[in-house]
Structure formats: C-alpha cells, structure tokens
Write an enzyme that holds these catalytic residues in place. Structure first.
Site, mmCIF file in Angstrom:
data_model
loop_
_atom_site.group_PDB
_atom_site.id
_atom_site.type_symbol
_atom_site.label_atom_id
_atom_site.label_comp_id
_atom_site.label_asym_id
_atom_site.label_seq_id
_atom_site.Cartn_x
_atom_site.Cartn_y
_atom_site.Cartn_z
ATOM 1 C CG ASP A 1 -7.395 -10.398 10.537
ATOM 2 O OD1 ASP A 1 -7.434 -10.339 11.710
ATOM 3 O OD2 ASP A 1 -8.179 -9.535 9.973
ATOM 4 N NE ARG B 1 -3.832 -1.422 2.790
ATOM 5 C CZ ARG B 1 -5.026 -1.586 2.704
ATOM 6 N NH1 ARG B 1 -5.533 -0.438 1.972
ATOM 7 N NH2 ARG B 1 -5.665 -2.415 2.889
ATOM 8 C CB ALA C 1 -26.870 -8.423 11.847
ATOM 9 N N GLY C 2 -23.076 -8.418 11.518
ATOM 10 C CA GLY C 2 -22.177 -8.650 12.283
ATOM 11 C C GLY C 2 -21.315 -7.387 12.725
ATOM 12 C CB VAL C 3 -18.174 -6.531 14.213
ATOM 13 C CG1 VAL C 3 -17.798 -5.013 14.805
ATOM 14 C CG2 VAL C 3 -18.036 -7.600 14.963
ATOM 15 C CB THR D 1 -7.236 -3.666 6.902
ATOM 16 O OG1 THR D 1 -7.107 -4.787 5.583
ATOM 17 C CG2 THR D 1 -8.931 -3.493 6.811
ATOM 18 C CG HIS E 1 -19.946 8.892 43.229
ATOM 19 N ND1 HIS E 1 -20.810 7.954 42.555
ATOM 20 C CD2 HIS E 1 -20.376 10.078 43.517
ATOM 21 C CE1 HIS E 1 -21.938 8.692 42.551
ATOM 22 N NE2 HIS E 1 -21.775 10.023 43.127
ATOM 23 C CE LYS F 1 -14.646 1.818 15.166
ATOM 24 N NZ LYS F 1 -14.455 0.725 14.650
ATOM 25 N N GLY G 1 5.269 -8.621 -1.445
ATOM 26 C CA GLY G 1 6.172 -9.581 -1.145
ATOM 27 C C GLY G 1 5.632 -11.079 -1.314
HETATM 28 P P1 NAI Z 1 -19.197 -11.252 10.869
HETATM 29 O O1 NAI Z 1 -18.529 -12.633 10.847
HETATM 30 O O2 NAI Z 1 -19.002 -10.510 12.150
HETATM 31 O O3 NAI Z 1 -20.756 -11.274 10.498
HETATM 32 C C1 NAI Z 1 -21.318 -11.685 9.117
HETATM 33 C C2 NAI Z 1 -22.641 -11.705 9.417
HETATM 34 O O4 NAI Z 1 -23.128 -12.131 8.020
HETATM 35 C C3 NAI Z 1 -23.159 -12.978 10.350
HETATM 36 O O5 NAI Z 1 -23.870 -12.662 11.243
HETATM 37 C C4 NAI Z 1 -23.644 -14.041 9.324
HETATM 38 O O6 NAI Z 1 -24.750 -14.961 9.782
HETATM 39 C C5 NAI Z 1 -24.207 -12.989 8.222
HETATM 40 N N1 NAI Z 1 -24.275 -13.624 6.924
HETATM 41 C C6 NAI Z 1 -23.384 -14.450 6.274
HETATM 42 N N2 NAI Z 1 -24.088 -15.186 5.064
HETATM 43 C C7 NAI Z 1 -25.101 -14.452 4.933
HETATM 44 C C8 NAI Z 1 -26.417 -14.351 3.736
HETATM 45 N N3 NAI Z 1 -26.161 -15.065 2.839
HETATM 46 N N4 NAI Z 1 -27.276 -13.550 4.122
HETATM 47 C C9 NAI Z 1 -27.513 -12.916 5.302
HETATM 48 N N5 NAI Z 1 -26.644 -13.064 6.338
HETATM 49 C C10 NAI Z 1 -25.475 -13.589 5.941
HETATM 50 O O7 NAI Z 1 -18.361 -10.193 9.682
HETATM 51 P P2 NAI Z 1 -18.209 -8.911 9.521
HETATM 52 O O8 NAI Z 1 -19.023 -7.960 10.276
HETATM 53 O O9 NAI Z 1 -18.062 -8.653 8.017
HETATM 54 O O10 NAI Z 1 -16.907 -8.733 10.256
HETATM 55 C C11 NAI Z 1 -15.570 -9.395 9.684
HETATM 56 C C12 NAI Z 1 -14.478 -9.566 10.651
HETATM 57 O O11 NAI Z 1 -13.952 -8.273 11.096
HETATM 58 C C13 NAI Z 1 -14.966 -10.072 11.975
HETATM 59 O O12 NAI Z 1 -14.251 -11.208 12.337
HETATM 60 C C14 NAI Z 1 -14.908 -8.675 13.043
HETATM 61 O O13 NAI Z 1 -14.727 -9.147 14.226
HETATM 62 C C15 NAI Z 1 -13.704 -8.011 12.513
HETATM 63 N N6 NAI Z 1 -14.237 -6.468 12.849
HETATM 64 C C16 NAI Z 1 -14.042 -6.264 14.067
HETATM 65 C C17 NAI Z 1 -14.187 -5.081 14.385
HETATM 66 C C18 NAI Z 1 -14.288 -4.563 15.772
HETATM 67 O O14 NAI Z 1 -13.550 -5.061 16.542
HETATM 68 N N7 NAI Z 1 -15.016 -3.544 16.218
HETATM 69 C C19 NAI Z 1 -14.934 -3.937 13.403
HETATM 70 C C20 NAI Z 1 -14.980 -4.413 12.113
HETATM 71 C C21 NAI Z 1 -14.676 -5.664 11.817
#
Ligand code: NAI
Length: 462
Positions: A309, A35, A177-179, A41, A441, A51, A115
C-alpha cells in the site's frame, strides 16, 4: 547491533510474506513491527476481522430469510454482540499467532517497535540500530479522512472503530460507497442498523464495471441499505452519542443533513510512512504521497525497496503479497515478477463481487474491439438450490483473437470463482479454452463456463 541480509519494516501481508520468502531463499531476515501482534492492518483491523463479522451477519441473514423456506423452522437467532466481537477477536488471534509461528519456523527475527531508516543500510528500532544489506518498506496505509471531519473512533469512526463498536447502532451513515463502506455497511444493515451510504460520485465502487455497479447497488438497496448519490460531505459534527453529517448535492448545490448514531468514514486510505525518515534519506515520493519505485521495487536510494500500500497500485493485500515474494526473489538473485494486469479484486458482501482485468468502459476508452459473454446465476442449478440466483458472470474477450481481457462476477462465491479466469488470463487463454474445459456439475463454476460459451456459440442454460 545485529546484522541482516534483509530488514523489512512492517509485518502486514506484504511484509510477512516477503520475510518468509526471503528466509526460504536463504537470506538472514528480520521484520520490524510496532503493533503487539504481527499481520498488520489486514489481520488485526482489516480483511480478516471484517470477514468474520461478514460471515456471522450473513448467517443471521440466512436464518432470518431462508431457513423457513428450506423447512428449517424455529426462532431466528438473536445477536449477542459481545460474543460476536469475541469470535472476531479469536479469529484475529489465531491468524496473528499463525504468523508468529511461521516466523519462528523460518528463523525470522521480530524486531519489536517502530522502525526508521537513519541512513542507508541501517534500521533503528527503539534505542537499537541494526544493519541490513537491504531494507524493504512494507509500512502499509492508514485511513484518510475528509477536511471538516474529525475521527474519534467512537461516534465518527474509520474501519478500525467500526470493528469494535460498543453496540450495534440504530442508525449509521457511511461516507463513501467504496469497498470498506459497502462491506461494513452490509454487516450493520444485516445486524439491524438503518444504514445510509452517502457517495460523492453517481455510481458506487468507482472503477468497477458499470453493469456490475448497477446490479450491485440494486441488490444492496433490496437488502435495505439506502443511498444518497452525487453528494459531497462537507463536515461532520460529533455530539456525545450522535453525529450530524452535512452534505451538498452536486447537481444543485443544495445543503442537507443526516443524523446518525455512528458515522463511518470510508473515503479511501493513504500510504503510512510517518516516522520512517524518508525525507532526510531523500526517498522520492509521488504527488499522492506514495513511495516511488522502479521495476524491481527499488526506490531511488540503492538498497531501499518498497512494496504494498505504501507504493503505487491497488491497495490490496494480495498485490502486496505478490510484490513481497517478487522482491524477495530479486534480492536472492532470481527473477521477480508481478503481472499487474491480472490482479483480482473482491468485495465480500453477499452476493460477492469480483473482477479482474479490463472493464467494458476501459475497453471502449481504448477503442478496442471486444465481445461480451454473460450468464445469469438464475440459469445455474446449484445457485437456485441455494437461494443464490441473483447476479451474473460476464467475460470480456478480444473480438478477433478471443483472448480473455477481463471478467466481472456478482454472485455466490464470486471471490473464489474469479480465480479460474485469473489462471486462464495468466496463460493467455481464449474464452473458448475456458468453454472447452469440463466443469463439474452442479457447481457455481458452471456459470463461468457458460459465460465463456456465451463468447462463442452461446450458453446452454439460457
Ligand atoms: P475507496 O477508494 O474504495 O472508496 C472511497 C469512496 O468514497 C469513493 O467512492 C469516493 O468517491 C467516496 N468519497 C470520497 N470523498 C467523499 C465525500 N466528501 N463525500 C462522499 N463520498 C466521498 O476507499 P475505501 O472503501 O475506504 O477503501 C480503501 C482501500 O482499501 C481501497 O483501496 C480498497 O481497495 C481497500 N480495501 C479492499 C478490500 C477488499 O479487497 N475486499 C476491503 C477493504 C479495503
């Protein structure tokens, strides 16, 4: 050709932290990064820029919802999206330049380019090949899409595209609905987009404590985010300025469609190991495409290590950093250690969500006897003063020994509050140890103490 003790491939939090520690321990160190800027990333298109946008959009939310209540009258600010992106880019620049400065200070060479490892002890960058006694792969991860979903980073975007949309979309569908989905969904919902999250499972944030999942989803709904749960996305059709998301409800296989200006695909990430030459080197991988390592982060090839990762475990910047520091110690002949039982996880929405250790569901599965100490932020004076009474602290402790096994917080500054529990767990503390520690407090931290008290004779303020 230069010769090094260590060459690290990748300058994300795993790689750059590892490099600094290697240099501090007297090893001649170089980092390969393709990069234009250091930081991977996390600093360029992940943790840090998201953030900045979360902070700016939260300020807007405060102005719109809470300022008048505090007697701060006047017109609510309007969104200058270009300026908000410029602020985000400035934050990225400050951070990536900071790493460049730390590299210079620690005499770490930046080998610019992508690399690969043509043979043990050698790293090729562009036309040059360098020698290294040890090679550490810290190449990180990339977004993984779904079959039938093509990313164009314009209408159908990953988190990278979501950080630089040309304008705030009127409608956004978030798949997953992940992070990432919930953090970026929150940003755009606060900025005025109509956000719908489509999730395959029946609960948001897989793996999180069930009670927190429910409370978190309720809070996000109150903030205007819509959810379609138990829905498997089948495909996305990208039109010029819009997209159609086709999904099937798992309960009855019925087919549905949603239109959106922008679709964010946030269905997970996968290790990024393209072009490293791992196949021809014979590096063993897991079925999920992660690099296999032993207890010292060494692959099956002697002198080739991997962290972050790209290997197994949670994809978190701080997990990668810890592995980076530990492997540096190993290479310097010291003891390298990471306690995988005490790695906090934080979601930087508002309220924040943080966790460490076991969930109630895990403990039930293990048949372990445990007790729960819970305290609502409604009973915390500081939280009430700051309109931050939503949420709770929940501590799980061993029923017999009182040793803390896990903690789950949804509420103000949860991502900071979790760390006193991490330290306590690292020292094998009991809930009573935490409860007997004087807490200033009025602070949000008092809610942590009250939850610890709730594991014993009971909290005071509820
Ligand atoms: P994630 O693995 O947290 O969530 C992905 C979601 O997508 C799951 O709930 C899954 O059930 C859903 N999904 C999968 N296939 C689907 C489909 N066909 N239809 C509907 N829903 C579906 O992945 P995410 O949010 O993309 O994050 C990736 C990584 O990055 C994670 O390991 C996360 O911990 C990390 N991360 C951490 C952050 C933090 O610590 N604040 C911020 C951003 C990323």
């Amino acid at each position: 050709m230069a010769s090094y003790d260590v060459i690290i491939i990748g300058s994300g939090p795993g790689g750059y932290v590892c490099a600094i520690r290697c240099a501090q321990l007297g090893l001649k160190t170089a980092v390969v990064e393709g990069r234009e800027t250091l930081g991977g990333t996390c600093l360029n298109v992940g943790c840090i820029p998201s953030k900045a946008l979360l902070h700016a959009s939260h300020m807007l939310h405060e102005a719109e919802h809470n300022f008048a209540k505090m007697g701060l009258k006047g017109k609510s600010p309007s969104v200058d999206w270009k300026q908000m992106l410029a602020y985000k880019d400035d934050v990225i620049g400050q951070n990536t330049k900071g790493i460049e400065f730390l590299f210079k200070k620690n005499k770490i060479d930046w080998l610019k380019g992508w690399g690969s490892i043509p043979e043990v002890g050698k790293v090729k960058v562009g036309d040059e090949t360098h020698e290294a006694k040890n090679i550490i792969i810290a190449s990180g991860s990339e977004s993984s899409s779904l079959p039938g979903v093509e990313i164009d980073e314009k209408v159908v975007v990953t988190s990278t595209g979501a950080l630089e949309l040309p304008k705030v979309p009127k409608t956004m569908v978030v798949i997953g609905a992940g992070v990432i989905g919930l953090e970026m969904g929150s940003v755009y919902a606060r900025l005025g987009s109509e956000v719908t999250v489509v999730e395959y499972l029946d609960a948001i944030t897989p793996g999180m404590d069930g009670e927190v999942q429910k409370s978190f989803q309720r809070t996000l709904k109150k903030q205007g985010i819509k959810f379609v749960m138990g829905a498997a996305v089948q495909s996305v059709e990208a039109l010029k300025t819009k997209a159609k998301v086709n999904y099937k409800l798992r309960k009855d296989d019925s087919e549905h469609q949603l239109d959106a200006d922008v679709v964010l695909v946030a269905t997970g990430r996968k290790p990024y190991v393209d072009g490293l030459g791992l196949d021809s080197l014979g590096v063993e991988m897991t079925e999920r495409g992660q690099i296999k390592t032993d207890d010292h982060w060494q692959t099956n090839i002697k002198g080739v290590y991997a962290i972050g990762d790209a290997i197994e475990g949670p994809m978190l910047a701080h997990k990668a950093e810890d592995e980076g520091m530990a492997v540096a110690c190993v290479l310097a002949g010291q003891h390298g250690h990471v306690n995988y039982n005490v790695i906090p996880g934080v979601i930087y929405t508002h309220p924040e969500v943080a966790n460490v250790g076991q969930t109630e569901e895990n403990l039930k599965d293990q048949g372990r006897a445990y007790k729960v100490g819970k305290f609502s932020f409604m009973g915390n004076g500081r939280a009430k003063a700051n309109f931050a009474g939503d949420g709770f602290v929940k501590i799980l402790a061993d029923k017999e020994t009182d040793r803390i096994l896990g903690a789950h917080i949804i509420g103000p500054m949860a991502g900071d509050l979790i760390h006193e529990i991490c330290v306590a767990m690292e020292f094998g503390a009991s809930a009573e140890d935490l409860a007997l520690t004087c807490h200033a407090h009025p602070t949000y931290s008092e809610a942590v103490r009250e939850a610890a008290l709730a594991c014993g004779d009971g909290p005071i303020h509820s």
